[in-house]
Write a protein that holds these residues in place. Structure first.
Motif, PDB file in Angstrom:
ATOM      1  N   ARG A  96      42.568  62.763  59.651  1.00  0.00           N
ATOM      2  CA  ARG A  96      42.566  62.684  61.006  1.00  0.00           C
ATOM      3  C   ARG A  96      43.848  61.352  61.229  1.00  0.00           C
ATOM      4  O   ARG A  96      43.999  60.793  62.258  1.00  0.00           O
ATOM      5  N   GLY A  97      44.334  61.124  60.108  1.00  0.00           N
ATOM      6  CA  GLY A  97      45.439  60.068  60.371  1.00  0.00           C
ATOM      7  C   GLY A  97      45.222  58.642  60.018  1.00  0.00           C
ATOM      8  O   GLY A  97      46.228  57.660  59.941  1.00  0.00           O
ATOM      9  N   ALA A  98      44.056  58.322  59.495  1.00  0.00           N
ATOM     10  CA  ALA A  98      43.701  56.906  58.941  1.00  0.00           C
ATOM     11  C   ALA A  98      44.513  56.697  57.397  1.00  0.00           C
ATOM     12  O   ALA A  98      44.714  57.492  56.818  1.00  0.00           O
ATOM     13  N   VAL A  99      44.935  55.468  57.789  1.00  0.00           N
ATOM     14  CA  VAL A  99      45.875  54.971  56.422  1.00  0.00           C
ATOM     15  C   VAL A  99      45.152  53.892  55.767  1.00  0.00           C
ATOM     16  O   VAL A  99      44.788  52.959  56.701  1.00  0.00           O
ATOM     17  N   PRO A 100      44.713  53.732  54.647  1.00  0.00           N
ATOM     18  CA  PRO A 100      44.172  52.704  53.702  1.00  0.00           C
ATOM     19  C   PRO A 100      45.042  51.406  54.142  1.00  0.00           C
ATOM     20  O   PRO A 100      45.949  51.395  53.985  1.00  0.00           O
ATOM     21  N   GLU A 101      44.010  50.300  54.474  1.00  0.00           N
ATOM     22  CA  GLU A 101      44.534  48.928  54.717  1.00  0.00           C
ATOM     23  C   GLU A 101      44.149  48.150  53.492  1.00  0.00           C
ATOM     24  O   GLU A 101      42.989  48.455  52.981  1.00  0.00           O
ATOM     25  N   PRO A 102      45.015  47.108  53.230  1.00  0.00           N
ATOM     26  CA  PRO A 102      44.396  46.223  52.292  1.00  0.00           C
ATOM     27  C   PRO A 102      43.128  45.424  52.723  1.00  0.00           C
ATOM     28  O   PRO A 102      42.948  45.149  53.942  1.00  0.00           O
ATOM     29  N   GLU A 103      41.961  45.326  51.778  1.00  0.00           N
ATOM     30  CA  GLU A 103      41.010  44.682  52.204  1.00  0.00           C
ATOM     31  C   GLU A 103      39.951  44.148  50.975  1.00  0.00           C
ATOM     32  O   GLU A 103      40.515  44.507  49.978  1.00  0.00           O
ATOM     33  N   ASP A 104      39.518  42.825  51.595  1.00  0.00           N
ATOM     34  CA  ASP A 104      38.630  42.214  50.156  1.00  0.00           C
ATOM     35  C   ASP A 104      37.423  43.449  49.903  1.00  0.00           C
ATOM     36  O   ASP A 104      37.266  44.130  50.527  1.00  0.00           O
ATOM     37  N   ASP A 105      37.325  43.267  48.401  1.00  0.00           N
ATOM     38  CA  ASP A 105      36.481  44.480  47.668  1.00  0.00           C
ATOM     39  C   ASP A 105      35.900  43.863  46.787  1.00  0.00           C
ATOM     40  O   ASP A 105      36.352  43.924  45.369  1.00  0.00           O
ATOM     41  N   PRO A 106      34.360  43.760  46.797  1.00  0.00           N
ATOM     42  CA  PRO A 106      33.653  42.894  45.760  1.00  0.00           C
ATOM     43  C   PRO A 106      33.635  43.902  44.723  1.00  0.00           C
ATOM     44  O   PRO A 106      33.220  43.449  43.583  1.00  0.00           O
ATOM     45  N   ASP A 107      33.454  45.229  44.832  1.00  0.00           N
ATOM     46  CA  ASP A 107      33.241  46.268  43.713  1.00  0.00           C
ATOM     47  C   ASP A 107      34.448  46.319  42.881  1.00  0.00           C
ATOM     48  O   ASP A 107      34.397  47.025  41.886  1.00  0.00           O
ATOM     49  N   LEU A 108      35.677  45.499  43.070  1.00  0.00           N
ATOM     50  CA  LEU A 108      36.609  45.547  42.220  1.00  0.00           C
ATOM     51  C   LEU A 108      36.132  44.678  40.767  1.00  0.00           C
ATOM     52  O   LEU A 108      36.897  44.846  39.858  1.00  0.00           O
ATOM     53  N   ALA A 109      35.084  43.826  40.925  1.00  0.00           N
ATOM     54  CA  ALA A 109      35.004  43.100  39.638  1.00  0.00           C
ATOM     55  C   ALA A 109      34.447  44.012  38.570  1.00  0.00           C
ATOM     56  O   ALA A 109      35.028  43.865  37.576  1.00  0.00           O
ATOM     57  N   PRO A 110      33.521  44.880  39.027  1.00  0.00           N
ATOM     58  CA  PRO A 110      32.983  45.850  37.872  1.00  0.00           C
ATOM     59  C   PRO A 110      33.990  46.806  37.297  1.00  0.00           C
ATOM     60  O   PRO A 110      34.394  47.198  36.230  1.00  0.00           O
ATOM     61  N   LEU A 111      34.846  47.219  38.248  1.00  0.00           N
ATOM     62  CA  LEU A 111      36.128  48.101  38.089  1.00  0.00           C
ATOM     63  C   LEU A 111      37.175  47.424  37.254  1.00  0.00           C
ATOM     64  O   LEU A 111      37.500  48.160  36.196  1.00  0.00           O
ATOM     65  N   LEU A 112      37.367  46.383  37.427  1.00  0.00           N
ATOM     66  CA  LEU A 112      38.635  45.588  36.659  1.00  0.00           C
ATOM     67  C   LEU A 112      38.148  45.454  35.237  1.00  0.00           C
ATOM     68  O   LEU A 112      38.612  45.676  34.211  1.00  0.00           O
ATOM     69  N   THR A 113      36.442  45.084  34.990  1.00  0.00           N
ATOM     70  CA  THR A 113      35.810  44.989  33.771  1.00  0.00           C
ATOM     71  C   THR A 113      35.778  46.108  33.083  1.00  0.00           C
ATOM     72  O   THR A 113      36.449  46.291  31.869  1.00  0.00           O
ATOM     73  N   MET A 114      35.737  47.462  33.684  1.00  0.00           N
ATOM     74  CA  MET A 114      35.688  48.675  32.866  1.00  0.00           C
ATOM     75  C   MET A 114      37.169  48.960  32.614  1.00  0.00           C
ATOM     76  O   MET A 114      37.390  49.380  31.541  1.00  0.00           O
ATOM     77  N   VAL A 115      38.222  48.777  33.350  1.00  0.00           N
ATOM     78  CA  VAL A 115      39.762  49.052  33.052  1.00  0.00           C
ATOM     79  C   VAL A 115      39.976  48.313  31.855  1.00  0.00           C
ATOM     80  O   VAL A 115      40.474  48.723  30.968  1.00  0.00           O
ATOM     81  N   LEU A 116      39.536  47.015  31.947  1.00  0.00           N
ATOM     82  CA  LEU A 116      39.818  46.150  30.591  1.00  0.00           C
ATOM     83  C   LEU A 116      39.215  46.578  29.287  1.00  0.00           C
ATOM     84  O   LEU A 116      39.901  46.809  28.336  1.00  0.00           O
ATOM     85  N   ARG A 117      37.851  47.085  29.537  1.00  0.00           N
ATOM     86  CA  ARG A 117      37.158  47.466  28.417  1.00  0.00           C
ATOM     87  C   ARG A 117      37.672  49.039  27.911  1.00  0.00           C
ATOM     88  O   ARG A 117      37.818  49.014  26.748  1.00  0.00           O
ATOM     89  N   ALA A 118      38.048  49.647  28.650  1.00  0.00           N
ATOM     90  CA  ALA A 118      38.656  51.014  28.500  1.00  0.00           C
ATOM     91  C   ALA A 118      39.786  50.896  27.708  1.00  0.00           C
ATOM     92  O   ALA A 118      40.382  51.827  26.768  1.00  0.00           O
ATOM     93  N   ASP A 119      40.786  49.932  28.175  1.00  0.00           N
ATOM     94  CA  ASP A 119      42.007  49.821  27.707  1.00  0.00           C
ATOM     95  C   ASP A 119      42.925  51.166  27.463  1.00  0.00           C
ATOM     96  O   ASP A 119      43.334  51.532  26.500  1.00  0.00           O
ATOM     97  N   ALA A 120      43.033  51.844  28.548  1.00  0.00           N
ATOM     98  CA  ALA A 120      43.404  53.166  28.871  1.00  0.00           C
ATOM     99  C   ALA A 120      45.012  53.100  29.432  1.00  0.00           C
ATOM    100  O   ALA A 120      44.633  53.880  30.469  1.00  0.00           O
ATOM    101  N   PRO A 121      45.862  52.579  29.036  1.00  0.00           N
ATOM    102  CA  PRO A 121      47.091  52.669  29.765  1.00  0.00           C
ATOM    103  C   PRO A 121      47.757  54.048  30.086  1.00  0.00           C
ATOM    104  O   PRO A 121      47.794  54.836  29.054  1.00  0.00           O
ATOM    105  N   LEU A 122      48.155  54.668  31.217  1.00  0.00           N
ATOM    106  CA  LEU A 122      48.901  55.663  31.373  1.00  0.00           C
ATOM    107  C   LEU A 122      50.282  55.434  31.762  1.00  0.00           C
ATOM    108  O   LEU A 122      51.147  56.230  31.449  1.00  0.00           O
ATOM    109  N   TYR A 123      50.352  54.264  32.279  1.00  0.00           N
ATOM    110  CA  TYR A 123      51.854  53.746  32.121  1.00  0.00           C
ATOM    111  C   TYR A 123      51.810  52.182  32.258  1.00  0.00           C
ATOM    112  O   TYR A 123      50.790  51.641  32.779  1.00  0.00           O
ATOM    113  N   GLY A 124      52.654  51.668  31.534  1.00  0.00           N
ATOM    114  CA  GLY A 124      52.974  50.108  31.422  1.00  0.00           C
ATOM    115  C   GLY A 124      52.024  49.495  30.185  1.00  0.00           C
ATOM    116  O   GLY A 124      51.548  50.185  29.318  1.00  0.00           O
ATOM    117  N   PRO A 125      51.891  48.365  30.091  1.00  0.00           N
ATOM    118  CA  PRO A 125      51.345  47.779  28.919  1.00  0.00           C
ATOM    119  C   PRO A 125      49.922  47.624  29.008  1.00  0.00           C
ATOM    120  O   PRO A 125      49.306  48.158  29.969  1.00  0.00           O
TER     121      PRO A 125
END
Length: 150
Positions: free
Chosen positions: A112-141
């Motif tokens: 319908r035309g909605a565009v995601p906007e930046p916003e605070d997201d408490p759910d990033l805490a477990p997500l960032l923890t998962m990314v660090l533990r997985a250590d699975a870069p697809l691009y970058g360091p």
């Protein structure tokens, strides 16, 4: 990760870089979720975290969303793509700020035309923890180069 899914993630990394990598702004792209936890099932989505050097523009988010609508779901796996600006999550602080979110559960709004906007997201805490533990870069360091522990 199965070869077909690896080809798909390579395509998604190229798509992200095409839309967001002005002047080297895409610092890293990381797999997380079931693909890195050993639980990837036939209908699991592909979970990607993008770490950016600076905030996106409305136009960048709009174009990225339009292209993701065309590649997520359908014959391939659904995509969940989250982007953060490195300086918004490093050093770690609460609440963390999310720069961008694409997920199939939001498809109707995007169509319908909605565009995601930046916003605070408490759910990033477990997500960032998962990314660090997985250590699975697809691009970058490795993600620990760009992200602090929560």
């Amino acid at each position: 990760m199965p070869e077909r899914d690896r080809d798909r993630t390579d395509h998604l990394v190229a798509l992200v870089r095409r839309h967001l990598d002005e002047d080297g702004d895409v610092l890293g792209v990381y797999a997380h979720g079931s693909a890195t936890l050993g639980g990837l099932r036939p209908y699991s989505d592909l979970d990607l975290l993008v770490v950016l050097a600076r905030p996106t523009t409305y136009g960048q988010r709009e174009r990225l969303t339009g292209e993701l609508l065309g590649v997520s779901g359908g014959e391939g796996r659904p995509v969940e793509l989250i982007a953060v600006v490195r300086d918004e999550v490093r050093p770690w602080r609460y609440p963390p700020r999310r720069e961008y979110l694409y997920g199939e559960w939001l498809r109707d709004a995007y169509e319908r035309g909605a565009v995601p906007e930046p916003e605070d997201d408490p759910d990033l805490a477990p997500l960032l923890t998962m990314v660090l533990r997985a250590d699975a870069p697809l691009y970058g360091p490795p993600p620990a180069t760009l992200l602090d522990p929560v």
